[in-house]
Write an enzyme that holds these catalytic residues in place. Structure first.
Site, PDB file in Angstrom:
ATOM      1  CG  LEU A 243      16.458 -55.277 -28.741  1.00 24.84           C
ATOM      2  CD1 LEU A 243      16.936 -54.900 -30.091  1.00 24.84           C
ATOM      3  CD2 LEU A 243      16.252 -56.864 -28.838  1.00 24.84           C
ATOM      4  CG  HIS A 244      16.581 -47.917 -27.806  1.00 24.03           C
ATOM      5  ND1 HIS A 244      17.217 -47.539 -26.716  1.00 24.03           N
ATOM      6  CD2 HIS A 244      17.860 -47.812 -28.792  1.00 24.03           C
ATOM      7  CE1 HIS A 244      18.537 -47.019 -27.028  1.00 24.03           C
ATOM      8  NE2 HIS A 244      18.748 -47.138 -28.310  1.00 24.03           N
ATOM      9  CG  ASP A 245      11.861 -49.234 -30.579  1.00 22.08           C
ATOM     10  OD1 ASP A 245      11.802 -48.443 -29.875  1.00 22.08           O
ATOM     11  OD2 ASP A 245      11.832 -49.059 -31.887  1.00 22.08           O
TER      12      ASP A 245
END
Ligand code: BDR
Ligand code: CA
Length: 315
Positions: A243-245
């Site tokens: 869930l990078h961002d």
């Protein structure tokens, strides 16, 4: 929100390309009292500008948030955006359909960013980039004095090891390396949330179901649907996806979940296979100034607990 800034809140601009994980990041920011979200600007990035703008409008609309959404760059400073449809689908939200949001503001992202930076009521402003950073670079390269109004720049991008777009480079950095290079040398402090950090925010079916069980409203349900629809990453062993961002937002609202170091970073803007690679000097081996904060470890359970709690506050 306008007017004097309440103590403990920071004025924030988010530049994004929704994007499944951008959606989670925007909802986390909107649900977080630490953030006074002044502006959302949009770049082509993951799915092309028409889609990313429509998605950004829908995301803020579902949250009932009046923040202006302003379209920006359809292209990077050089070349074209390729899009990341294998992860986010053709629609950018992995097939999850949201109600149409309020209209975008008829303006250009770089102009809107500069207008917020000139607005004294915002105080100094934190810039968050969770897509290719073309809009942020255009805004500041054309009026560098406004960098003095920037409190800090927090970017999801880069990697100190392997990339996820090319063997050498992460998607956001690879999509506009020249823009990233401009931001790294601008002056305000930069935090780079790289792939090595975001892979610790691994979305698994069990974590999605734990959040779904919290109840909540349409945003939490849509967030869970989106997370459940993203295909698991082969690079991460097929167990889930990163869930990078949302990690960039968590860094702002709960820095105690992270351990960070200061490092030097240079971005490869050459034409070869290393284009977009972020050369991260974690051990002081180059002469590069240690100008970047690099979050290295994440309290994963704390991160998902924060995400669930905050999402459950949204409509
Ligand atoms: C980044 O690339 C995009 O596909 C994601 O939204 C994220 O911003 C991760 O490499
Ligand atoms: Ca993104």
């Amino acid at each position: 929100m306008s007017g004097a800034l309440p103590v403990g809140r920071r004025a924030v601009i988010i530049d994004c390309d929704p994007g499944t994980d951008d959606a989670l990041a925007l909802w986390l920011a909107i649900a977080s009292p630490e953030i006074d979200l002044r502006l959302v600007t949009v770049v082509g990035g993951n799915a092309g500008l028409a889609r990313t703008v429509a998605n950004a409008r829908a995301i803020v609309g579902l949250a009932g948030n009046p923040v202006p959404v302003v379209p920006g760059a359809e292209r990077p400073l050089r070349g074209r955006f390729a899009g990341e449809r294998a992860v986010h689908g053709d629609d950018g939200l992995a097939g999850v359909v949201l109600p149409e949001g309020p209209p975008a503001v008829q303006a250009l992202a770089a102009d809107a960013i500069r207008a917020v930076l000139r607005d004294a009521s915002a105080g100094s402003v934190t810039l968050v980039g969770i897509g290719p950073v073309t809009n942020l670079a255009l805004a500041l390269a054309t009026e560098p004095a406004l960098a003095g109004r920037v409190r800090e720049i927090v970017l999801m991008g880069g990697a100190w090891g392997e990339g996820n777009w090319t063997p050498a480079a992460e998607f956001n950095a690879a999509s506009d390396p020249e823009a990233l290079d401009i931001l790294l040398s601008l002056g305000p402090p930069v935090t780079l949330v790289t792939l090595e950090l975001t892979m610790q925010a691994l979305v698994t079916p069990a974590r999605v179901e734990a959040i779904r069980r919290l109840g909540g409203g349409a945003c939490l349900r849509a967030a869970c649907d989106i997370m459940a629809a993203v295909p698991p990453s082969r690079r991460l062993g097929g167990e889930g996806h990163a869930l990078h961002d949302a990690c960039a937002i968590a860094w702002l609202v709960a820095p105690a979940l992270f351990h960070a170091e200061r490092v030097g970073v240079e971005v490869d803007c050459g034409p070869g296979p290393a284009r977009g690679r972020t050369h991260v000097d974690r051990w002081g081996r180059s002469k590069a100034e240690a100008q970047v904060t690099l979050p290295e470890t994440l309290d994963t359970e704390g991160f998902f607990a924060l995400l669930g709690t905050r999402l459950s506050r949204l409509p």
